[in-house]
Design an enzyme around this catalytic site. Structure first.
Site, PDB file in Angstrom:
ATOM      1  N   LYS A 183     -12.558   8.594  14.489  1.00  0.00           N
ATOM      2  CA  LYS A 183     -11.452   9.391  15.013  1.00  0.00           C
ATOM      3  C   LYS A 183     -12.062  10.526  15.839  1.00  0.00           C
ATOM      4  O   LYS A 183     -12.918  11.269  15.351  1.00  0.00           O
ATOM      5  CB  LYS A 183     -10.662   9.953  13.830  1.00  0.00           C
ATOM      6  CG  LYS A 183      -9.194  10.160  14.082  1.00  0.00           C
ATOM      7  CD  LYS A 183      -8.499  10.478  12.757  1.00  0.00           C
ATOM      8  CE  LYS A 183      -7.057  10.845  12.955  1.00  0.00           C
ATOM      9  NZ  LYS A 183      -6.454  11.312  11.702  1.00  0.00           N
TER      10      LYS A 183
HETATM   11  O1  G3P Z   1      -2.880  11.842  11.079  1.00  0.00           O
HETATM   12  C1  G3P Z   1      -2.696  13.159  11.489  1.00  0.00           C
HETATM   13  C2  G3P Z   1      -1.709  13.788  10.577  1.00  0.00           C
HETATM   14  O2  G3P Z   1      -2.265  13.795   9.315  1.00  0.00           O
HETATM   15  C3  G3P Z   1      -1.286  15.175  10.888  1.00  0.00           C
HETATM   16  O3  G3P Z   1      -0.176  15.425  10.095  1.00  0.00           O
HETATM   17  O4  G3P Z   1       1.483  16.764   8.911  1.00  0.00           O
HETATM   18  O5  G3P Z   1      -0.806  17.709   9.376  1.00  0.00           O
HETATM   19  O6  G3P Z   1       0.843  17.393  11.207  1.00  0.00           O
HETATM   20  P1  G3P Z   1       0.358  16.902   9.901  1.00  0.00           P
END
Ligand code: G3P
Length: 218
Positions: A83
Site C-alpha cells: 500500500k
Molecule cells: O482503508 C483505509 C481506511 O481504513 C480509512 O478509514 O475510517 O480511518 O477514514 P477511516
C-alpha cells in the site's frame, strides 16, 4: 463485489475469515498502532490465517525508501499487497513495483484525477476514501461513481476500485451500486451488514410459533 476487512485485529480477522466470504484484508499505520503489536509479527499472523490479498502500507515518503520497505514487507508472505500513498513518490514506487509484478494498493485517494494517475502507474487497486470526504461535507460516493466512469472509458486500465473509509452498511450498499470492485469494511460496519429489525422480529415470531407446536427438528 469483493469484501475485504479493514483491520489489524487478528481476533476480528479470524472471526470474519471463518465465515468464509472474506476476499482480502487491508491495514494501515493507524490500524497497526491500534492493534498495539509489532507490524511484522501481526502481518505474518494475518497472512497465515487468511490466504487472501493483505495490504501492508509503507511509511517512507520517498520512492527509494518505499521500495526498500516494500521489499521487506513482501518478504513476509506472497499474499502481501503493497500500500503506497497517492503522492508523486508513491506513484513512482507504484510504477516500479508494478513493473516487477508486485500488486500495489494506492491509498489516500480523494479525487478522480488522482485515481486516473494511480491506474496509469499500474496500481492493482485504488483506494478512494469515502467517509473522510463525507466528513468534510463532500459526497464520497460521487468519487466512486466518477472513477467507475473514467476506468470504464478506458478498459485497458485494469485497476480495481477499492472503496475505503467505509463507515456504515449503507456505504457498502452505495459502493456496490456505484460499481466498486471491492469494499474494505471495518468490523463494526461488517457486523451491521446482516442486521435488520424485521429480521430479528420475524425470527422471534417464527420461534414462538414453532415452540407452540411442541415439535422438534432433531
Ligand atoms: O482503508 C483505509 C481506511 O481504513 C480509512 O478509514 O475510517 O480511518 O477514514 P477511516
Amino acid at each position: 463485489m469483493k469484501f475485504f476487512i479493514d483491520t489489524a485485529d487478528v481476533a476480528e480477522l479470524r472471526r470474519w475469515h471463518e465465515l468464509g466470504f472474506l476476499d482480502g484484508v487491508t491495514t494501515n499505520p493507524s490500524l497497526i498502532a491500534k492493534s498495539g503489536r509489532k507490524i511484522f509479527e501481526v502481518l505474518e499472523e494475518i497472512c497465515a490465517i487468511a490466504p487472501v490479498p493483505v495490504s501492508a502500507e509503507v511509511v517512507a515518503t520517498d520512492a527509494e525508501g518505499m521500495l526498500k520497505e516494500a521489499a521487506k514487507l513482501r518478504a513476509i508472505a506472497p499474499n502481501i499487497v503493497i500500500k503506497a500513498p497517492l503522492t508523486w513518490d508513491g506513484l513512482k514506487a507504484t510504477r516500479a513495483l508494478a513493473d516487477q509484478g508486485v500488486p500495489v494498493n494506492v491509498t489516500l485517494c480523494f479525487s478522480a484525477a488522482q485515481a486516473l494517475l494511480a491506474a496509469k502507474a499500474g496500481a492493482a487497486y485504488i483506494s478512494p476514501f469515502i467517509g473522510r470526504l463525507d466528513d468534510i461535507g463532500e459526497d464520497g460516493m460521487q468519487l466512486i461513481r466518477d472513477i467507475r466512469v473514467i476506468y470504464d472509458n478506458y478498459p485497458w486500465l485494469d485497476t480495481e476500485i477499492l472503496a475505503a473509509s467505509i463507515r456504515s452498511s449503507d456505504h457498502v450498499k452505495e459502493a456496490a451500486l456505484a460499481g466498486a470492485d471491492v469494499a474494505t469494511i471495518p468490523p463494526k460496519a461488517m457486523e451491521a451488514l446482516a442486521q435488520h429489525d424485521l429480521t430479528d422480529k420475524g425470527l422471534a415470531a417464527f420461534l414462538k410459533d414453532w415452540e407452540g407446536t411442541g415439535q422438534t427438528l432433531l
